[in-house]
Scaffold this motif. Structure first.
Motif, short mmCIF file in Angstrom:
data_model
loop_
_atom_site.label_atom_id
_atom_site.label_comp_id
_atom_site.label_asym_id
_atom_site.label_seq_id
_atom_site.Cartn_x
_atom_site.Cartn_y
_atom_site.Cartn_z
N GLU A 284 0.34 -1.28 0.07
CA GLU A 284 -0.24 0.11 0.15
C GLU A 284 0.59 0.97 0.01
O GLU A 284 0.71 2.40 -0.81
CB GLU A 284 -0.97 -0.33 0.81
N GLU B 166 0.62 0.76 6.19
CA GLU B 166 0.71 0.79 5.40
C GLU B 166 1.49 -0.12 4.48
O GLU B 166 1.87 0.26 2.99
CB GLU B 166 1.55 2.58 5.36
N SER C 34 -3.92 14.97 -5.73
CA SER C 34 -3.60 14.82 -4.43
C SER C 34 -4.14 14.74 -2.82
O SER C 34 -4.19 16.65 -2.93
CB SER C 34 -2.24 14.53 -4.51
N GLU D 226 -4.45 10.97 2.49
CA GLU D 226 -5.29 9.77 2.99
C GLU D 226 -5.69 9.59 3.90
O GLU D 226 -6.94 9.87 4.50
CB GLU D 226 -3.96 8.26 2.88
N SER E 161 -9.69 11.61 3.77
CA SER E 161 -9.47 11.94 2.05
C SER E 161 -11.14 11.32 1.25
O SER E 161 -11.89 11.24 2.48
CB SER E 161 -8.41 10.96 1.46
N ARG F 173 -6.43 4.08 -8.52
CA ARG F 173 -5.34 4.65 -7.55
C ARG F 173 -4.60 4.49 -7.68
O ARG F 173 -3.72 4.03 -7.79
CB ARG F 173 -6.72 4.25 -6.51
N GLN F 174 -3.56 6.00 -6.57
CA GLN F 174 -2.34 5.79 -6.68
C GLN F 174 -2.27 6.34 -4.94
O GLN F 174 -2.68 6.99 -4.62
CB GLN F 174 -1.62 6.69 -7.14
N HIS F 175 -1.00 5.54 -4.40
CA HIS F 175 -1.01 6.74 -2.70
C HIS F 175 0.55 5.88 -2.60
O HIS F 175 0.76 5.13 -3.14
CB HIS F 175 -1.67 4.99 -1.91
N THR G 190 -2.95 10.17 -1.64
CA THR G 190 -3.34 9.30 -2.87
C THR G 190 -3.98 10.41 -3.12
O THR G 190 -4.54 11.65 -2.87
CB THR G 190 -5.01 9.03 -1.73
N TYR H 151 -7.00 9.48 -7.15
CA TYR H 151 -7.87 8.44 -7.92
C TYR H 151 -8.09 8.89 -9.45
O TYR H 151 -7.56 9.98 -9.49
CB TYR H 151 -8.91 8.95 -7.66
#
Length: 187
Positions: free
Chosen positions: A99, A121, A149, A152, A155, A168-170, A178, A180
């Motif tokens: 994650e 995480e 961004s 998280e 969010s 999705r990116q985190h 995070t 989307y």
């Protein structure tokens, strides 16, 4: 409920640039696309509970509060094109990834329909994707975009008009960023 209808100016412009037979076909079929908010589920994400939208619904958004023991809410919805419900294919789960350095986008013309995360995480995250069909043909997605961004731990992101979630990116822990990816439904 979100609805798309071409404007008179857009139709007129399209008609002027197309040959006569194509112009007649375009004028005869301007799809009516409606996305209706549907199923919502809140889970303690670190527990590893897989969340999948119900049959024929897709992910429209997600919100999260707190650290890995906080609540995560998933927002699903259904899509109608010309009054007919879009069919969502069976979910296909991705391989898991860490994650804290995760990046996932659905294959072209597929949408997110589920997500699962276990632990903090350093835990594993995976996504479920599916194809959309209407009238026996694949529903195409266009105008892919990334949300800004956000932290998280506080969010909230939801698809815009006529959009569905596609990625999705985190990075980092709950204080990391995070974002989307969304795409627009076309007929």
């Amino acid at each position: 409920m979100r609805r798309i209808r071409p404007t008179l100016a857009a139709l007129t412009g399209a008609l002027l640039t197309l040959p006569a037979p194509a112009a007649q076909a375009t004028a005869a079929h301007a799809a009516d696309i409606i996305i209706i908010d549907g199923f919502t589920q809140t889970v303690k994400e670190s527990a590893g509970t897989p969340v999948t939208c119900p049959t024929n619904q897709v992910l429209l958004g997600r919100s999260h509060r707190g650290d890995e023991n906080g609540d995560t809410t998933y927002y699903c919805g259904l899509i109608l094109i010309d009054g007919q419900q879009v069919r969502v294919g069976p979910p296909r789960w991705s391989i898991s990834q860490r994650e804290s350095d995760s990046f996932f986008v659905a294959p072209p013309n597929e949408v997110l329909v589920g997500r699962q995360h276990s632990g903090d995480e350093n835990g594993q995250t995976r996504y479920a994707t599916a194809r959309l069909t209407a009238g026996g043909r694949t529903v195409e997605l266009t105008s892919y975009r990334w949300s800004p961004s956000q932290t998280e731990s506080n969010s909230h992101s939801k698809a815009g008009d006529y959009e569905v979630m596609t990625g999705r990116q985190h990075s980092g822990d709950e204080n990391g960023q995070t974002r989307y990816q969304y795409a627009r439904i076309t007929d």
